[in-house]
Motif scaffolding. Sequence first.
Motif, PDB file in Angstrom:
ATOM      1  N   LEU A 181      -9.487   3.606  -2.652  1.00 24.17           N
ATOM      2  CA  LEU A 181      -8.285   4.328  -2.236  1.00 24.17           C
ATOM      3  C   LEU A 181      -8.691   5.410  -1.250  1.00 24.17           C
ATOM      4  O   LEU A 181      -9.702   6.079  -1.441  1.00 24.17           O
ATOM      5  N   SER A 182      -7.910   5.564  -0.169  1.00 24.43           N
ATOM      6  CA  SER A 182      -8.210   6.633   0.785  1.00 24.43           C
ATOM      7  C   SER A 182      -6.925   7.119   1.429  1.00 24.43           C
ATOM      8  O   SER A 182      -5.931   6.383   1.492  1.00 24.43           O
ATOM      9  N   GLN A 183      -6.951   8.358   1.890  1.00 22.98           N
ATOM     10  CA  GLN A 183      -5.804   8.932   2.597  1.00 22.98           C
ATOM     11  C   GLN A 183      -6.305   9.792   3.737  1.00 22.98           C
ATOM     12  O   GLN A 183      -7.244  10.577   3.576  1.00 22.98           O
ATOM     13  N   LEU A 184      -5.687   9.636   4.876  1.00 25.25           N
ATOM     14  CA  LEU A 184      -5.976  10.438   6.047  1.00 25.25           C
ATOM     15  C   LEU A 184      -4.712  11.210   6.377  1.00 25.25           C
ATOM     16  O   LEU A 184      -3.685  10.617   6.719  1.00 25.25           O
ATOM     17  N   ASP A 185      -4.765  12.522   6.243  1.00 27.35           N
ATOM     18  CA  ASP A 185      -3.556  13.336   6.384  1.00 27.35           C
ATOM     19  C   ASP A 185      -3.094  13.390   7.837  1.00 27.35           C
ATOM     20  O   ASP A 185      -3.708  12.812   8.729  1.00 27.35           O
ATOM     21  N   TRP A 186      -2.010  14.092   8.079  1.00 29.92           N
ATOM     22  CA  TRP A 186      -1.329  14.073   9.369  1.00 29.92           C
ATOM     23  C   TRP A 186      -2.235  14.476  10.521  1.00 29.92           C
ATOM     24  O   TRP A 186      -3.009  15.427  10.429  1.00 29.92           O
ATOM     25  N   GLY A 187      -2.132  13.724  11.608  1.00 26.37           N
ATOM     26  CA  GLY A 187      -2.874  14.011  12.825  1.00 26.37           C
ATOM     27  C   GLY A 187      -2.511  13.008  13.904  1.00 26.37           C
ATOM     28  O   GLY A 187      -1.805  12.022  13.647  1.00 26.37           O
ATOM     29  N   GLU A 188      -2.987  13.240  15.115  1.00 27.89           N
ATOM     30  CA  GLU A 188      -2.697  12.345  16.237  1.00 27.89           C
ATOM     31  C   GLU A 188      -3.795  11.276  16.340  1.00 27.89           C
ATOM     32  O   GLU A 188      -4.977  11.603  16.422  1.00 27.89           O
ATOM     33  N   ARG A 189      -3.358  10.012  16.339  1.00 25.60           N
ATOM     34  CA  ARG A 189      -4.288   8.905  16.339  1.00 25.60           C
ATOM     35  C   ARG A 189      -3.831   7.773  17.254  1.00 25.60           C
ATOM     36  O   ARG A 189      -2.666   7.705  17.612  1.00 25.60           O
ATOM     37  N   PHE A 190      -4.766   6.894  17.563  1.00 28.57           N
ATOM     38  CA  PHE A 190      -4.495   5.701  18.346  1.00 28.57           C
ATOM     39  C   PHE A 190      -4.472   4.495  17.404  1.00 28.57           C
ATOM     40  O   PHE A 190      -5.398   4.297  16.626  1.00 28.57           O
ATOM     41  N   ILE A 191      -3.429   3.704  17.490  1.00 29.09           N
ATOM     42  CA  ILE A 191      -3.231   2.561  16.601  1.00 29.09           C
ATOM     43  C   ILE A 191      -3.172   1.295  17.450  1.00 29.09           C
ATOM     44  O   ILE A 191      -2.486   1.260  18.478  1.00 29.09           O
ATOM     45  N   MET A 192      -3.871   0.268  17.023  1.00 25.99           N
ATOM     46  CA  MET A 192      -3.861  -1.000  17.747  1.00 25.99           C
ATOM     47  C   MET A 192      -3.629  -2.157  16.776  1.00 25.99           C
ATOM     48  O   MET A 192      -4.262  -2.232  15.726  1.00 25.99           O
ATOM     49  N   LEU A 193      -2.702  -3.037  17.141  1.00 28.27           N
ATOM     50  CA  LEU A 193      -2.457  -4.272  16.402  1.00 28.27           C
ATOM     51  C   LEU A 193      -2.738  -5.429  17.344  1.00 28.27           C
ATOM     52  O   LEU A 193      -2.272  -5.433  18.494  1.00 28.27           O
ATOM     53  N   LYS A 194      -3.488  -6.435  16.866  1.00 27.46           N
ATOM     54  CA  LYS A 194      -3.843  -7.577  17.697  1.00 27.46           C
ATOM     55  C   LYS A 194      -3.201  -8.850  17.159  1.00 27.46           C
ATOM     56  O   LYS A 194      -2.893  -8.939  15.970  1.00 27.46           O
ATOM     57  N   PRO A 195      -3.023  -9.856  18.015  1.00 20.62           N
ATOM     58  CA  PRO A 195      -2.372 -11.103  17.587  1.00 20.62           C
ATOM     59  C   PRO A 195      -3.103 -11.839  16.467  1.00 20.62           C
ATOM     60  O   PRO A 195      -2.500 -12.624  15.751  1.00 20.62           O
ATOM     61  N   ASP A 196      -4.420 -11.603  16.331  1.00 15.24           N
ATOM     62  CA  ASP A 196      -5.171 -12.294  15.279  1.00 15.24           C
ATOM     63  C   ASP A 196      -5.021 -11.628  13.918  1.00 15.24           C
ATOM     64  O   ASP A 196      -5.605 -12.070  12.935  1.00 15.24           O
ATOM     65  N   GLY A 197      -4.219 -10.544  13.850  1.00 14.15           N
ATOM     66  CA  GLY A 197      -3.998  -9.843  12.595  1.00 14.15           C
ATOM     67  C   GLY A 197      -4.809  -8.574  12.438  1.00 14.15           C
ATOM     68  O   GLY A 197      -4.597  -7.810  11.487  1.00 14.15           O
ATOM     69  N   SER A 198      -5.737  -8.316  13.355  1.00 17.13           N
ATOM     70  CA  SER A 198      -6.521  -7.085  13.286  1.00 17.13           C
ATOM     71  C   SER A 198      -5.611  -5.865  13.413  1.00 17.13           C
ATOM     72  O   SER A 198      -4.652  -5.872  14.192  1.00 17.13           O
ATOM     73  N   PHE A 199      -5.923  -4.817  12.656  1.00 14.54           N
ATOM     74  CA  PHE A 199      -5.127  -3.588  12.648  1.00 14.54           C
ATOM     75  C   PHE A 199      -6.126  -2.436  12.634  1.00 14.54           C
ATOM     76  O   PHE A 199      -6.916  -2.302  11.704  1.00 14.54           O
ATOM     77  N   LEU A 200      -6.102  -1.594  13.678  1.00 19.31           N
ATOM     78  CA  LEU A 200      -7.118  -0.562  13.858  1.00 19.31           C
ATOM     79  C   LEU A 200      -6.478   0.806  14.035  1.00 19.31           C
ATOM     80  O   LEU A 200      -5.496   0.946  14.767  1.00 19.31           O
ATOM     81  N   VAL A 201      -7.061   1.805  13.392  1.00 19.51           N
ATOM     82  CA  VAL A 201      -6.624   3.195  13.553  1.00 19.51           C
ATOM     83  C   VAL A 201      -7.830   3.992  14.035  1.00 19.51           C
ATOM     84  O   VAL A 201      -8.851   4.073  13.345  1.00 19.51           O
ATOM     85  N   HIS A 202      -7.719   4.577  15.227  1.00 17.21           N
ATOM     86  CA  HIS A 202      -8.817   5.333  15.824  1.00 17.21           C
ATOM     87  C   HIS A 202      -8.481   6.820  15.907  1.00 17.21           C
ATOM     88  O   HIS A 202      -7.349   7.196  16.242  1.00 17.21           O
ATOM     89  N   GLN A 203      -9.481   7.646  15.610  1.00 22.08           N
ATOM     90  CA  GLN A 203      -9.396   9.064  15.924  1.00 22.08           C
ATOM     91  C   GLN A 203     -10.010   9.296  17.295  1.00 22.08           C
ATOM     92  O   GLN A 203     -10.510   8.359  17.928  1.00 22.08           O
TER      93      GLN A 203
END
Length: 260
Positions: free
Chosen positions: A43-65
């Motif tokens: 279990l993890s939580q990342l509190d509020w902040g500005e981030r870059f989010i990417m979703l790809k057609p193969d199902g990959s889901f990425l959250v970058h700081q």
Amino acid sequence: MKYKLLENPNIEEAYNLVDTGIRKKAVINIFAYCKVIYEGRALSQLDWGERFIMLKPDGSFLVHQERKIDPVNWQPPKSRSRAIIKENNLILESHRRTPKEKLEVEIEKVHFASFAIAEDYQELELAGYEKDMGDMIMKHPSMIEPGFTPTAREYNTEHGFIDILGKDSEGNLMVLELKCRKAGVNAVKQIRRYLADFEEENQDYLKEVGAEKKKIRGLLVAPDIGEDAKELLEEEGIEFKSVEAPKELKNDKKVTLDIF
């Protein structure tokens, strides 16, 4: 529409863009003020902040700081993503079945959001290996199948260069796509485009090599192939030939190629 970009969209506009992007199997990029919750093997939580989010057609889901190379949270290919609106915020969810995992991003403010439908059929090549593989096949064409005769190399089409063209023992045209590593879905899509090019625009070449009345065979040549790619090959009627890329053998004076 190949792409769409929204600056400072409201939540409903952002939802519509993401939902459309998922349905169109596009690459989705979002810069947003958000928080992230992961439930699965931990279990993890990342509190509020500005981030870059990417979703790809193969199902990959990425959250970058804004720091580090790797994403701070991510889901692998074959995960399933969806977007919903909840209490005036945009919720992005990514679910994985095995192991059971869920990544949820709650977005309060979207600075920009975009989707793009990319056409990219290339895979990363190790320098020299596929050229060496082509050299090996040109020198020993029977390793593809008895009676195979190469007729052209690096043949230019609208969608790129075909590695090797040739004819089989019955005069059928053969389109070979070479991969020195395990081949994926992109390799199948690439050779499918080449076959379409010949069916539509290269009748002159077929006449030149005496194959205009024969069928056109697509052959993906690689050491191995992924399951998804194998399924797509079967759907498209494209063949597969397992061939190991040549290995460099160095001695004191020269470099030779081990082909067996």
